[in-house]
Design an enzyme around this catalytic site. Sequence first.
Site, PDB file in Angstrom:
ATOM      1  N   GLY A  81      12.201 -17.756  54.767  1.00 59.02           N
ATOM      2  CA  GLY A  81      10.859 -17.720  55.790  1.00 59.02           C
ATOM      3  C   GLY A  81      10.422 -16.281  55.642  1.00 59.02           C
ATOM      4  N   THR A  82      11.136 -15.384  55.558  1.00 58.49           N
ATOM      5  CA  THR A  82      11.110 -13.864  55.305  1.00 58.49           C
ATOM      6  C   THR A  82       9.901 -13.734  54.374  1.00 58.49           C
ATOM      7  OG1 THR A  82      13.067 -13.400  56.174  1.00 58.49           O
ATOM      8  CG2 THR A  82      11.723 -11.617  55.064  1.00 58.49           C
ATOM      9  N   ASN A 160      13.202 -17.345  68.251  1.00 60.66           N
ATOM     10  CA  ASN A 160      14.610 -17.701  67.935  1.00 60.66           C
ATOM     11  C   ASN A 160      15.834 -17.592  68.818  1.00 60.66           C
ATOM     12  OD1 ASN A 160      13.169 -15.194  66.465  1.00 60.66           O
ATOM     13  ND2 ASN A 160      15.491 -14.720  66.257  1.00 60.66           N
ATOM     14  N   GLN A 188      11.354 -21.350  63.653  1.00 54.81           N
ATOM     15  CA  GLN A 188      12.406 -21.959  64.673  1.00 54.81           C
ATOM     16  C   GLN A 188      11.631 -23.497  65.038  1.00 54.81           C
ATOM     17  OE1 GLN A 188      15.152 -21.651  65.067  1.00 54.81           O
ATOM     18  NE2 GLN A 188      15.762 -19.513  64.093  1.00 54.81           N
ATOM     19  N   GLY A 209      13.807 -23.561  55.004  1.00 52.76           N
ATOM     20  CA  GLY A 209      14.712 -24.999  54.842  1.00 52.76           C
ATOM     21  C   GLY A 209      15.914 -24.841  55.830  1.00 52.76           C
ATOM     22  N   HIS A 210      16.503 -23.808  55.662  1.00 48.95           N
ATOM     23  CA  HIS A 210      17.986 -23.927  56.527  1.00 48.95           C
ATOM     24  C   HIS A 210      18.052 -23.947  57.735  1.00 48.95           C
ATOM     25  CE1 HIS A 210      18.668 -19.417  57.674  1.00 48.95           C
ATOM     26  NE2 HIS A 210      17.522 -19.406  56.934  1.00 48.95           N
ATOM     27  N   THR A 246      10.125 -19.630  38.367  1.00 50.39           N
ATOM     28  CA  THR A 246      10.598 -21.132  37.904  1.00 50.39           C
ATOM     29  C   THR A 246      10.854 -21.690  39.335  1.00 50.39           C
ATOM     30  OG1 THR A 246      11.304 -20.735  35.746  1.00 50.39           O
ATOM     31  CG2 THR A 246      12.277 -22.736  36.794  1.00 50.39           C
ATOM     32  N   CYS A 334      20.577 -12.041  63.339  1.00 52.07           N
ATOM     33  CA  CYS A 334      20.301 -10.867  62.713  1.00 52.07           C
ATOM     34  C   CYS A 334      20.796  -9.480  63.233  1.00 52.07           C
ATOM     35  CB  CYS A 334      18.948 -11.006  62.407  1.00 52.07           C
ATOM     36  SG  CYS A 334      18.531 -12.360  61.490  1.00 52.07           S
TER      37      CYS A 334
END
Length: 399
Positions: A81-82, A160, A188, A209-210, A246, A334
């Site tokens: 995301g960052t 978040n 989020q 994704g996470h 890649t 964070c």
Amino acid sequence: MSSEKLIYLDNNATTAVAPEVFEAMRPYLCEKYGNPGSIHTFGGSVMAEIETARARIAALIGATRRDIRDKFTEVIFTSCGTESDNTAVFSALRACPKRKKVVISAVEHPAILTLGKELEKRGYPVSYVPVDSKGRLDMERYEEMVDSETAVVSIMWANNETGNIYPIEKCAEIAHRYGALFHTDAVQAVGKIPCNVSDSEIDMLSLSGHKLHAPKGIGVLYVRRGVRFYPAQIGGHQERGRRAGTENVASIIALGKAAELAMKSIQDENTRVKALRDKLEQGICGSIPKAMVLGDPENRLPNTSLIGFEAVEGESILMMMDRLGICASSGSACTTGSLEPSHVLRAMGVPYTVAHGAIRFSLSTYNTEEEINFVIKEMPGIIAWLRKLSPFWKETPVS
Ligand code: PLP
């Protein structure tokens, strides 16, 4: 006080990889490990699977436009995301070189907020849209901040920490009225609430994704067709030259599967998970004096609850919860480790005695009623114990 079982209520920090997602990605680590850019069939055939994953993500966010080769090219795979957030803002600044102003909200994730501070150092005027005591965006101030000098606006879809959902469609409309590009950090929001870019004026959107049961280290930047885009990473031809390097094939496949699952689980998030979250809030606030839900009562993610416990230290609450196997966060993950209340709580003007004791519970489709009952049962003892030790609580009359 100890528990063998893990009760994971920190899903806004990260989520478990869903078993179906793991099964989908596993062959791409062990058997189908070819490079999708290779000429041979072993590697090259993997590219078709990447396109299937891209189509699934496009479906989840309503990015339905295809190019002449029938590909959903508005979806670009990134590492997180960052990266998506940074790439979007830098690209927008290059796309509008005559404009210098940047508008973001005061409650953005550090992925945007720290970038805002960095841009200020580089000479860009950055405006921070304030929020009220419930964390709601001040739309009047927002409208005053955007003008014909604004290059880009970046406002998160959902916060978040509080879970507050922002009026993104309206924000995008206002940005466009002044010719600015509009980006939203939807890290989020995607997978928890319906997010549809096709019936909005959103130019760019980030997801990760996470946060939706795919692995860490995979993200997406959606870039609406027709929006001028400048890649942050230059090199090979991957992602049609828009993000060289890649492809992280296994994680891309995983994200595609997670997107497919999310299409179905959004319904569960908004019914069963929301009911569990509401039960947790009522159970805690109904049994513990001076415990209060922070955030917008009307417009919040269904899985998130930020609860302030007056006159106790959030870190101490977390440590006692941890001994019982309960995982949550104080403020945002964070900012854990810092003793200052989070920038979100400060922007909301939450009093320090409450902000210091703010705990974020964030649920997922894997949480059960039994787990919630256990947390409701244990929290009053934890808070009462800590308040006995707190000099601030003695000064605060119990209501
Ligand atoms: N934006 C928001 C709103 C987040 O909550 C997070 C992570 O917590 C990020 C961005 C960063 O995402 P990533 O961890 O994939 O870099």
